[in-house]
Design a protein around this motif. Structure first.
Motif, PDB file in Angstrom:
ATOM      1  N   THR A 114       0.872  -1.173   0.000  1.00  9.76           N
ATOM      2  CA  THR A 114       0.000   0.000   0.000  1.00  9.76           C
ATOM      3  C   THR A 114       0.908   1.221   0.000  1.00  9.76           C
ATOM      4  O   THR A 114       2.131   1.112  -0.063  1.00  9.76           O
ATOM      5  CB  THR A 114      -0.892   0.017   1.253  1.00  9.76           C
ATOM      6  N   GLN A 170       1.468   2.872   2.495  1.00  6.46           N
ATOM      7  CA  GLN A 170       2.094   2.922   3.818  1.00  6.46           C
ATOM      8  C   GLN A 170       3.197   1.892   4.008  1.00  6.46           C
ATOM      9  O   GLN A 170       4.199   2.161   4.657  1.00  6.46           O
ATOM     10  CB  GLN A 170       1.031   2.716   4.902  1.00  6.46           C
ATOM     11  N   LEU A 219       4.896   4.265  11.631  1.00  7.47           N
ATOM     12  CA  LEU A 219       3.669   3.546  12.008  1.00  7.47           C
ATOM     13  C   LEU A 219       3.854   2.996  13.424  1.00  7.47           C
ATOM     14  O   LEU A 219       4.155   1.813  13.633  1.00  7.47           O
ATOM     15  CB  LEU A 219       3.388   2.411  11.017  1.00  7.47           C
ATOM     16  N   SER A 254       2.394  -0.715  15.940  1.00 13.35           N
ATOM     17  CA  SER A 254       1.874  -1.648  14.949  1.00 13.35           C
ATOM     18  C   SER A 254       1.982  -3.075  15.470  1.00 13.35           C
ATOM     19  O   SER A 254       2.810  -3.382  16.337  1.00 13.35           O
ATOM     20  CB  SER A 254       2.645  -1.525  13.633  1.00 13.35           C
ATOM     21  N   ARG A 280      -1.538  -4.369  11.571  1.00 12.34           N
ATOM     22  CA  ARG A 280      -2.621  -3.487  12.000  1.00 12.34           C
ATOM     23  C   ARG A 280      -2.125  -2.499  13.044  1.00 12.34           C
ATOM     24  O   ARG A 280      -1.079  -2.681  13.673  1.00 12.34           O
ATOM     25  CB  ARG A 280      -3.790  -4.307  12.548  1.00 12.34           C
ATOM     26  N   GLN A 281      -2.906  -1.438  13.186  1.00 10.34           N
ATOM     27  CA  GLN A 281      -2.739  -0.476  14.271  1.00 10.34           C
ATOM     28  C   GLN A 281      -4.060  -0.418  15.016  1.00 10.34           C
ATOM     29  O   GLN A 281      -5.069   0.035  14.460  1.00 10.34           O
ATOM     30  CB  GLN A 281      -2.386   0.907  13.742  1.00 10.34           C
ATOM     31  N   GLU A 294      -6.863  -2.490  10.205  1.00  9.62           N
ATOM     32  CA  GLU A 294      -5.970  -3.383   9.454  1.00  9.62           C
ATOM     33  C   GLU A 294      -5.329  -2.586   8.316  1.00  9.62           C
ATOM     34  O   GLU A 294      -6.019  -2.047   7.451  1.00  9.62           O
ATOM     35  CB  GLU A 294      -6.753  -4.566   8.902  1.00  9.62           C
ATOM     36  N   LEU A 295      -4.000  -2.527   8.336  1.00 12.46           N
ATOM     37  CA  LEU A 295      -3.289  -1.739   7.331  1.00 12.46           C
ATOM     38  C   LEU A 295      -3.034  -2.527   6.054  1.00 12.46           C
ATOM     39  O   LEU A 295      -2.991  -1.950   4.962  1.00 12.46           O
ATOM     40  CB  LEU A 295      -1.953  -1.251   7.906  1.00 12.46           C
TER      41      LEU A 295
END
Length: 788
Positions: free
Chosen positions: A64, A66, A92, A95, A140-141, A145-146
């Protein structure tokens, strides 16, 4: 590139020794590198790209903006080894990286702060057997979900499979007028390297002269090539059909294009009615209303121009030309506060918009072509004084043009002259045209329709050799060959009549060269082509490129190898300055029974491979070494022969290329086997013959061929090995291939992205095919002992 000598050679040529070569394609994503999209007049298409380093995690499986992740799983017995990687493109914190089964069972979890430049790389052993497709990696954070990645199974066929590309039939074989139009449209959009769209549209009009889309498409082509009368006829034909039953047709393209044509030919009042009609169609409302705004501004009707521009910006707020022109119109109306608000908005949207920066009196680019574009925008809208001011800036910028950049200085002064003449300042116009001859003209080529108008205006004011030359170049590029030749001849006459300075002599060389190319390619007159090149070379005896082209022309006109070699040896310093000439020279030396000189010449330089010349240096190296080996073998010196052959096979890196893995080298291996046999080394000879016999097909001109001039040497190797039945099968296959090749029409491959060689002088593909068939037939009879 591949991990083999062929790939290593290209890596060495294309990199500085810091790793394998890779091309990163930047720009908007398309399904295939050469696919393009159409842009409507004034349209802006936007896209985003996000680039960040992917460190240490290996091939990425999901990404992505990110972060990117990879997941590699290896199953061995009852144990699954998992390598996972996570690379972040931004901070991030807090995480959580997790590995699950597809059913949701948590296998591994790790909390960390992900940071750019500090990738997570982790290996774990799972004490049971899990297929890769049963694993799921997530980052994820909190509850967000990233990213998620689950390996796909190799047997998954649910993905979309693209249709295979197919070559369209010839225009006369297309079934419908509808298909004819769309094939032509695709070829225009694709900018196809080997097919033109116009024949398809002309065929459509042959079947239905009033077919609207093909009339418009051909008119657009004619507008691009400056054939305005033809374009007008085509557009009026299209309009007569679409307006036969509806005064306000559903599509406004024909009206828009006719309005633009009429504007360009000075018929503004008639143009306005067609542009107004086009603006009733939503697809053409923005370009039509912008064109109307220019017309009205040019006529001093600023209230109407402002209204049109506001409408354009309501429909398309990214139309920066409209925004800039509105600022200039508002200032003309005395509405300075409103103008400054619009200008501030434009600069906020695009701080690099040069027209807006000029309006704001901000520093401008030093790129002269961009400044010329701004000046033309002013001129088309009737602000001639502004245009002249920016043209002065463009002239100053062009005077500091870096070596090798496209030069527009002459065009700048021709535009100035046209504006000054129109303003009733003929003496200044004459001075501007004189100045156009004095400034640097290197690499100057007209490209804008406004450039063509300025050059034609110069010719309307008398003989102007430079303007004629530039216009001739443009016409030849647009395939208007007759007009190009006429203009070049006019330029030649003017340049010869003057007392030429250095620049005019250079221009005369260009004109003579161009006339030589046209004489051969257009008129089919080789004798005159050679005469033009000889005259050009007399004026520029130190021009190595001109010598190379002269030699290619001489070869095309069947000059003997002896005559060509003598010419090149008279200009050896020029030959030495070019790789392509050096390859030609080496080949001529080998043909003259001077293979040792050829080999030494090739070893004396480091070659840089070039597109269209792939394999040429290596082929010259092979030819020289084979000739030396055959001579040594005939003289009874098999030891020397083997040395030459091994030298051919282990080609030096200085050639800049290596043998392609699919290239057929049966001749080399056959001769090597014969040499080893002469030395009494029977097992090694048999191995070399086996190698020669193993080749099927060949890789030539960047394509795989079923058979080639190497095939007969495989036949001979099979016979050396006593495999007569196989040799008969290969010989019969070659004979059938030759027979098929002899009757099949020769065409340029539809799927070729370029011509196989950088051809300057046209060659009928059928003539090249006929020569190949003759060579193969001669081989089949002389080497294989079978009549073709």
């Amino acid at each position: 590139m591949g991990d083999a000598p062929f790939g290593h050679a290209w890596v060495a040529a294309l990199t500085d020794g810091d790793g394998p070569y890779i091309e990163l394609m930047a720009g908007v994503f398309t399904d295939n590198q050469p696919d393009f999209s159409f842009l409507a007049p004034g349209e802006t298409k936007t896209f985003s790209q996000f680039w960040y380093p992917i460190q240490q995690i290996g091939p990425v499986h999901q990404a992505t903006t990110q972060l990117a992740v990879s997941l590699h799983a290896t199953v061995s017995g009852d144990v699954t080894a998992v390598d996972l990687g996570v690379a972040a493109a931004e901070q991030l914190p807090a995480s959580v990286v997790e590995l699950h089964t597809a059913g949701g069972e948590l296998l591994h979890s790790r909390a960390l702060d992900l940071t750019p430049g500090a990738p997570l790389v982790h290996t774990l052993q799972l004490g049971r057997r899990l297929e890769p497709s049963e694993l799921v990696l997530t980052v994820r954070q909190g509850d967000a979900e990233l990213i998620r990645w689950q390996p796909r199974t190799r047997t998954n066929t649910d993905g979309e499979v693209a249709d295979a590309a197919t070559e369209p039939p010839a225009p006369e074989d297309v079934g419908s007028v509808d298909e004819l139009f769309y094939i032509g449209q695709y070829l225009r959009q694709y900018r196809h390297a080997t097919r033109l769209p116009e024949p398809y549209w002309r065929e459509a009009l042959r079947r239905d002269p009033g077919e609207v889309r093909s009339n418009i498409a051909l008119a657009d082509s004619a507008l691009r090539t400056g054939e305005l009368a033809e374009a007008e006829t085509l557009l009026r034909t299209a309009i007569s059909r679409i307006a036969a039953y509806a005064s306000n047709p559903a599509d406004g393209e024909a009206h828009y294009r006719l309005g633009i044509l009429l504007t360009r030919t000075g018929r503004d009042a008639e143009a306005e009615s067609y542009l107004a009609k086009a603006s009733w169609n939503a697809a053409w409302r923005v370009p039509a209303r912008f064109a109307l705004a220019r017309l009205k501004a040019r006529a001093g009707r600023y209230d109407g121009a402002a209204a049109e521009l506001r409408e354009v910006l309501t429909l398309d707020g990214a139309h920066l030309q409209a925004a800039d022109l509105l600022v200039r119109v508002l200032r003309e109306q005395g509405r300075h506060a409103e103008a400054e608000r619009h200008l501030a908005d434009t600069l906020q949207r695009d701080p690099l918009d040069q027209w807006a920066r000029e309006l704001a009196e901000l520093p401008l680019t030093a790129d002269a072509p961009t400044l010329l574009d701004v000046a033309i925008d002013y001129a088309h809208s009737g602000f001639s004084d502004d245009a002249l001011r920016v043209l002065d800036l463009a002239a100053a910028a062009a005077g500091h043009n870096a070596l090798g950049q496209v030069q527009v200085a002459p065009l700048v002064h021709y535009h100035r002259a046209m504006l000054l003449d129109a303003a009733g300042r003929p003496e200044e116009g004459r001075a501007a045209r004189t100045r156009a001859h004095q400034v640097d003209r290197a690499l100057c080529q007209p490209s804008r329709t406004a450039d063509i108008d300025a050059l034609r205006s110069a010719l309307d004011h008398g003989d102007d050799a430079l303007a004629a030359m530039l216009l001739g170049n443009w016409h030849y590029d647009k395939r208007r060959y007759v007009e190009a030749i006429r203009l070049w001849q006019r330029a030649e006459t003017g340049l010869l009549a003057a007392d030429p300075g250095a620049q005019d002599r250079e221009s005369l060389v260009i004109v003579l060269r161009n006339l030589g190319i046209a004489a051969h390619n257009v008129l089919g007159d080789g004798a005159h082509a050679l005469e033009y090149f000889e005259r050009a070379r007399a004026l520029a005896p130190e021009d190595a490129k001109l010598l190379f082209e002269f030699d290619q022309l001489a070869a095309r006109l069947n000059a003997t190898e002896e005559v060509r070699l003598e010419c090149l040896e008279e200009h050896q310093a020029l030959v030495e300055s070019r790789d392509d000439l050096s390859v030609v020279y080496a080949g001529l030396l080998t043909a003259a029974d001077r293979a040792d000189d050829a080999r030494n010449w090739l070893l004396s330089r480091v070659f840089q491979p070039w597109e269209g010349g792939e394999g040429q240096a290596l082929a010259a190296w092979d030819a020289a070494n084979i000739a030396l080996a055959e001579h040594s073998l005939a003289a009874g010196d098999a030891v020397a022969a083997l040395r030459w052959l091994d030298s051919a096979i282990a080609s030096p890196a200085s050639l800049g290329e290596a043998r392609h893995p699919l290239a057929n080298s049966a001749r080399l291996q056959l001769l090597r086997g014969d040499t080893l046999a002469a030395l009494g080394r029977a097992p090694e000879a048999a191995a070399a013959w086996e190698h020669a016999a193993s080749f099927r097909g060949d890789f030539q001109a960047m394509n795989v061929q079923s058979y080639s001039e190497q095939s007969c040497f495989s036949v001979l190797a099979l016979r050396r090995l006593g495999r007569g039945a196989e040799s008969v099968l290969l010989t019969d296959g070659l004979a059938a291939y030759i027979a098929e090749l002899a009757v099949a029409p020769a065409t340029i491959d539809y799927f070729a992205t370029s011509l196989p060689t950088m051809l300057l002088f046209n060659e009928d593909p059928q003539e090249g095919r006929d020569r190949l068939v003759a060579r193969l037939r001669e081989q089949l009879g002389d080497l294989c002992g079978q009549p073709a």
